[in-house]
Design a protein around this motif. Structure first.
Motif, PDB file in Angstrom:
ATOM      1  N   ILE A 134     -35.284  17.539 -16.585  1.00  0.00           N
ATOM      2  CA  ILE A 134     -34.905  18.888 -16.159  1.00  0.00           C
ATOM      3  C   ILE A 134     -33.387  18.957 -16.041  1.00  0.00           C
ATOM      4  CG2 ILE A 134     -35.071  20.617 -14.333  1.00  0.00           C
ATOM      5  CD1 ILE A 134     -37.764  19.501 -13.586  1.00  0.00           C
ATOM      6  N   THR A 136     -29.834  20.263 -14.780  1.00  0.00           N
ATOM      7  CA  THR A 136     -29.377  20.837 -13.513  1.00  0.00           C
ATOM      8  C   THR A 136     -28.969  22.294 -13.666  1.00  0.00           C
ATOM      9  OG1 THR A 136     -27.174  19.933 -13.977  1.00  0.00           O
ATOM     10  CG2 THR A 136     -28.616  18.621 -12.576  1.00  0.00           C
ATOM     11  N   GLU A 137     -28.598  22.697 -14.879  1.00  0.00           N
ATOM     12  CA  GLU A 137     -28.136  24.074 -15.081  1.00  0.00           C
ATOM     13  C   GLU A 137     -29.258  25.097 -14.939  1.00  0.00           C
ATOM     14  OE1 GLU A 137     -28.874  22.306 -19.231  1.00  0.00           O
ATOM     15  OE2 GLU A 137     -28.110  21.667 -17.263  1.00  0.00           O
ATOM     16  N   TYR A 138     -30.519  24.667 -15.083  1.00  0.00           N
ATOM     17  CA  TYR A 138     -31.632  25.607 -14.901  1.00  0.00           C
ATOM     18  C   TYR A 138     -32.652  25.109 -13.871  1.00  0.00           C
ATOM     19  CZ  TYR A 138     -33.848  22.464 -18.360  1.00  0.00           C
ATOM     20  OH  TYR A 138     -34.334  21.364 -19.035  1.00  0.00           O
ATOM     21  N   PHE A 139     -32.241  24.108 -13.086  1.00  0.00           N
ATOM     22  CA  PHE A 139     -33.154  23.529 -12.094  1.00  0.00           C
ATOM     23  C   PHE A 139     -33.642  24.563 -11.080  1.00  0.00           C
ATOM     24  CE2 PHE A 139     -33.625  21.501  -7.861  1.00  0.00           C
ATOM     25  CZ  PHE A 139     -34.737  20.709  -8.119  1.00  0.00           C
ATOM     26  N   SER A 140     -32.758  25.477 -10.683  1.00  0.00           N
ATOM     27  CA  SER A 140     -33.125  26.455  -9.647  1.00  0.00           C
ATOM     28  C   SER A 140     -34.255  27.368 -10.088  1.00  0.00           C
ATOM     29  CB  SER A 140     -31.903  27.295  -9.254  1.00  0.00           C
ATOM     30  OG  SER A 140     -31.396  27.983 -10.386  1.00  0.00           O
ATOM     31  N   GLY A 141     -34.464  27.507 -11.399  1.00  0.00           N
ATOM     32  CA  GLY A 141     -35.538  28.368 -11.897  1.00  0.00           C
ATOM     33  C   GLY A 141     -36.834  27.632 -12.184  1.00  0.00           C
ATOM     34  N   ILE A 142     -36.881  26.342 -11.888  1.00  0.00           N
ATOM     35  CA  ILE A 142     -38.070  25.532 -12.178  1.00  0.00           C
ATOM     36  C   ILE A 142     -39.081  25.630 -11.037  1.00  0.00           C
ATOM     37  CG2 ILE A 142     -38.892  23.159 -12.434  1.00  0.00           C
ATOM     38  CD1 ILE A 142     -37.664  24.171 -14.947  1.00  0.00           C
TER      39      ILE A 142
END
Length: 339
Positions: A134, A136-142
């Protein structure tokens, strides 16, 4: 054919590779949290128990199991009975089913590409167990609920784990998630509300640096450094993270980072009076390692945070440390997962 199942030992990466192969094949496996005796033979903590009753719906169970054991050159004891001569029987709560976890690993900005590479190589080439990487640039949306374990490589996660991000992560842990933090990633959990981990700070020299004589500057600056040393580490071998180990381990320490022992939690690997076996460690840095954590587990709700202060996968060559990582995946706080 009339036996209850099979038992095999647990103390090497070869055993770990065998377990990963069994799980991928859909074979249900148990492990023992306490020593036991079966058919006159003694087995230590972590021994794998593969029962026929757990796998009654699996076609060609015996053939698949024996094929994998031969491929991995693992010795199986055929257990004629599920009743122990001493210790727990196969159906006891101390003989726990090993669930097949869904594992995510962070990569990208903020993470160490070297440590991510070590982790990826370990899963892909050594353990041969699938993971999901995953960014880190899109982790918040996972949606983390689809994973059981999140591995955080060495790195700086201050932007990723701001107040909102950290609250979301803690919520996932409380519901049964497990974080494995390695090296600098451990610092992200130090001093946080509701957590017990605290970082030890090196005491500053009271003498002004400008007053230290030129000839002593290099020696003085080295006092707080650890550039690579091997330290003798005490181990709580009754904790699942330490199954397969004795009560002493030699840890590879690459820096002077130090964390206090957990007042609430499990100090699995720790230093009391640091004993440097080889390599360089400055005098002040060594003193700061007194009563410090090397490997530990802290529970949060149903889940866990596993602290690996020293990286057991460093460059893939520190062979004796790899089982700590595998145990963290499959044994530690294992029964919160569904299967």
């Amino acid at each position: 054919p009339s036996g209850a199942g099979y038992i095999t030992k647990w103390n090497s990466m070869q055993d770990a590779q065998f377990l990963a192969a069994l799980l991928k094949e859909g074979i249900k496996v148990r492990f023992s949290e306490v020593p036991f005796e079966n058919d006159g033979k003694k087995f230590d903590r972590g021994s794998l128990v593969i029962t026929k009753s757990d796998n009654r719906s699996l076609e060609d169970f015996d053939e698949k199991l024996i094929r994998l054991a031969n491929e991995h050159q693992r010795e199986l004891l055929a257990a004629t009975t599920s009743f122990a001569g001493s210790g727990p029987d196969f159906g006891s709560p101390e003989i726990k089913v090993i669930n097949t976890p869904e594992i995510a690993v962070l990569r990208g900005d903020g993470t160490s590409s070297l440590n991510y590479g070590e982790i990826w190589y370990f899963f892909e080439q050594e353990l041969q167990y699938p993971i999901t990487s995953i960014g880190t640039e899109y982790f918040s949306g996972i949606d983390l609920s689809q994973f059981d374990i999140l591995v955080m490589p060495e790195g700086n996660y201050s932007e990723l784990l701001d107040e909102s991000g950290f609250d979301n992560l803690k919520s996932w842990i409380r519901s049964g998630g497990k974080v494995i933090a390695i090296g600098r990633a451990v610092s992200e959990f130090a001093g946080k509300n509701s957590l017990n981990l605290k970082e030890n700070k090196t005491e500053k020299d009271t003498v002004s640096p400008n007053l230290i004589p030129y000839a002593q500057r290099e020696r003085e600056s080295a006092k707080n450094l650890i550039t690579g040393s091997i330290v003798k580490t005490k181990i709580d071998k009754t904790h699942p993270m330490a199954f397969g180990y004795d009560d002493t381990y030699f840890s590879l320490k690459l820096n002077s980072r130090s964390f206090s022992l957990l007042n609430e939690g499990f100090n699995v690997g720790y230093l009391e009076e640091p004993e440097v076996i080889a390599g360089f460690a400055g005098s002040d840095a060594t003193k700061n390692l007194e009563n410090s954590l090397i490997f530990g587990e802290e529970r949060l709700g149903k889940g866990s945070i596993i602290y690996l202060v020293d990286n057991p996968l460093f460059r893939g060559f520190w062979q004796n440390g790899k089982l700590f990582f595998v145990n963290s995946l499959f044994f530690v706080n294992n029964d919160v997962f569904s299967y």
